[in-house]
Design an enzyme around this catalytic site. Sequence first.
Site, short mmCIF file in Angstrom:
data_model
loop_
_atom_site.label_atom_id
_atom_site.label_comp_id
_atom_site.label_asym_id
_atom_site.label_seq_id
_atom_site.Cartn_x
_atom_site.Cartn_y
_atom_site.Cartn_z
N ASP A 13 0.91 -1.24 0.15
CA ASP A 13 -0.08 0.04 0.11
C ASP A 13 0.96 1.23 0.01
OD1 ASP A 13 -2.28 1.77 0.43
OD2 ASP A 13 -2.03 1.80 2.64
N SER A 14 0.39 2.38 -0.17
CA SER A 14 1.09 3.52 -0.02
C SER A 14 1.64 3.85 1.51
CB SER A 14 0.27 4.72 -0.36
OG SER A 14 -1.02 4.86 0.38
N TYR A 45 -0.51 8.39 -2.08
CA TYR A 45 -0.60 8.10 -3.45
C TYR A 45 -1.92 8.82 -4.28
CZ TYR A 45 2.68 4.02 -3.54
OH TYR A 45 3.60 3.13 -3.69
N GLY A 46 -2.97 9.07 -3.60
CA GLY A 46 -3.97 9.45 -3.73
C GLY A 46 -3.92 11.04 -4.68
N CYS A 76 -3.96 -1.28 -2.15
CA CYS A 76 -4.41 0.32 -2.29
C CYS A 76 -5.36 0.28 -3.32
CB CYS A 76 -2.91 0.73 -2.55
SG CYS A 76 -2.89 2.78 -2.67
N ASN A 77 -6.37 1.01 -2.95
CA ASN A 77 -7.19 1.30 -4.06
C ASN A 77 -6.96 2.36 -5.04
OD1 ASN A 77 -10.35 0.60 -3.47
ND2 ASN A 77 -9.15 1.01 -1.46
N THR A 78 -6.10 3.33 -4.76
CA THR A 78 -5.24 4.47 -6.05
C THR A 78 -4.47 3.34 -6.94
OG1 THR A 78 -5.16 5.97 -4.02
CG2 THR A 78 -4.21 6.64 -5.88
N GLU A 157 -6.10 9.47 10.29
CA GLU A 157 -4.63 9.19 10.79
C GLU A 157 -4.43 10.38 11.98
OE1 GLU A 157 -1.77 9.62 7.78
OE2 GLU A 157 -2.25 7.71 6.93
N CYS A 189 -10.98 3.07 -0.10
CA CYS A 189 -10.00 3.38 0.25
C CYS A 189 -9.48 2.56 1.54
CB CYS A 189 -10.03 4.93 0.52
SG CYS A 189 -8.56 5.49 1.51
N THR A 190 -8.42 2.17 1.60
CA THR A 190 -8.04 1.35 2.65
C THR A 190 -8.22 1.83 3.90
OG1 THR A 190 -5.72 1.95 1.91
CG2 THR A 190 -6.32 -0.05 1.37
N HIS A 191 -8.33 3.08 4.26
CA HIS A 191 -8.43 3.65 5.41
C HIS A 191 -9.91 3.43 5.91
CE1 HIS A 191 -4.26 5.34 4.91
NE2 HIS A 191 -4.27 6.22 5.87
#
Length: 270
Positions: A13-14, A45-46, A76-78, A157, A189-191
């Site tokens: 992931d980023s 990355y977004g 990572c979705n991006t 975050e 999005c992973t978050h």
Amino acid sequence: MQPEAHQPIGLFDSGVGGLTVAHSIQSLLPQEKIIYFGDTFHLPYGDKSSESVRYYARRISDFLLEKNCKTVLIACNTASSSAYDEVVEHVAGRAIVLNVVDPVVSMVSKKHADGKVGVIGTKGTINSQTYQQKIHQLNASLEVISMATPLFVPMIEEGFIYDDISNAIIRAYLTDKRFTGIHTLILGCTHYPIIKRQIEKFFNFGVDVIDAANIVAHELKTTLEEMELMHTGKPDRHEFYISDYTPYFEKIAKMFFESAVQLEQLNFWK
Ligand code: DGL
């Protein structure tokens, strides 16, 4: 070389958000060793160009192959949105390449015949229109409403979750009229799994809020079973690498993995 069952699961992931996917994999496939790479040196990355994200994804795939991984899972979705085809080509059969978009798209397209689906993610993911295009390839009757929600990543975050500030930000984005009447919302999005319950509550639990982590872990399990690549026995210790280290990443990694994670710094970009 063909992948073999004893090799570890590689994913990247980023940053540390992809640990939501690593956590689901550990819960579902406890016998598998995980090697995780978070590219914190290039985070986020977004906001990067898709060209840059594709370059990072290729180099990180090489790292996971050097680590002898049987999978390169783009957690990572991006990066899944802009670099999946390129990674498949680059890896060229040396490992199984998976992403976090396709399993969700497949599930949603089958589950609902028609109606409105919302997708939220980073600017990179939304601008790529990947979700929309992939859903329409499988089910052209679904209307897809996409929206970039870039404040969610720093909000999560910084620990603004399940409080007034995050409620206000969620409301500011999701009260957009275009979302009226959606039956499904994809958390692209992973978050975002961290605030899944909060988003469900915002919609009074009337919208099916989809979080990729568990769906992707199940897809991985099915793929390993079909290819007879499931590891048996006890796993070795997982390895977690990040390309830029600060104690802050260690702290938030714990939130995404739901237990303490020992991060090692490894920067092959310098
Ligand atoms: N991991 C990214 C994603 O899932 C979010 C964070 C970033 O912008 O790098 O799209």
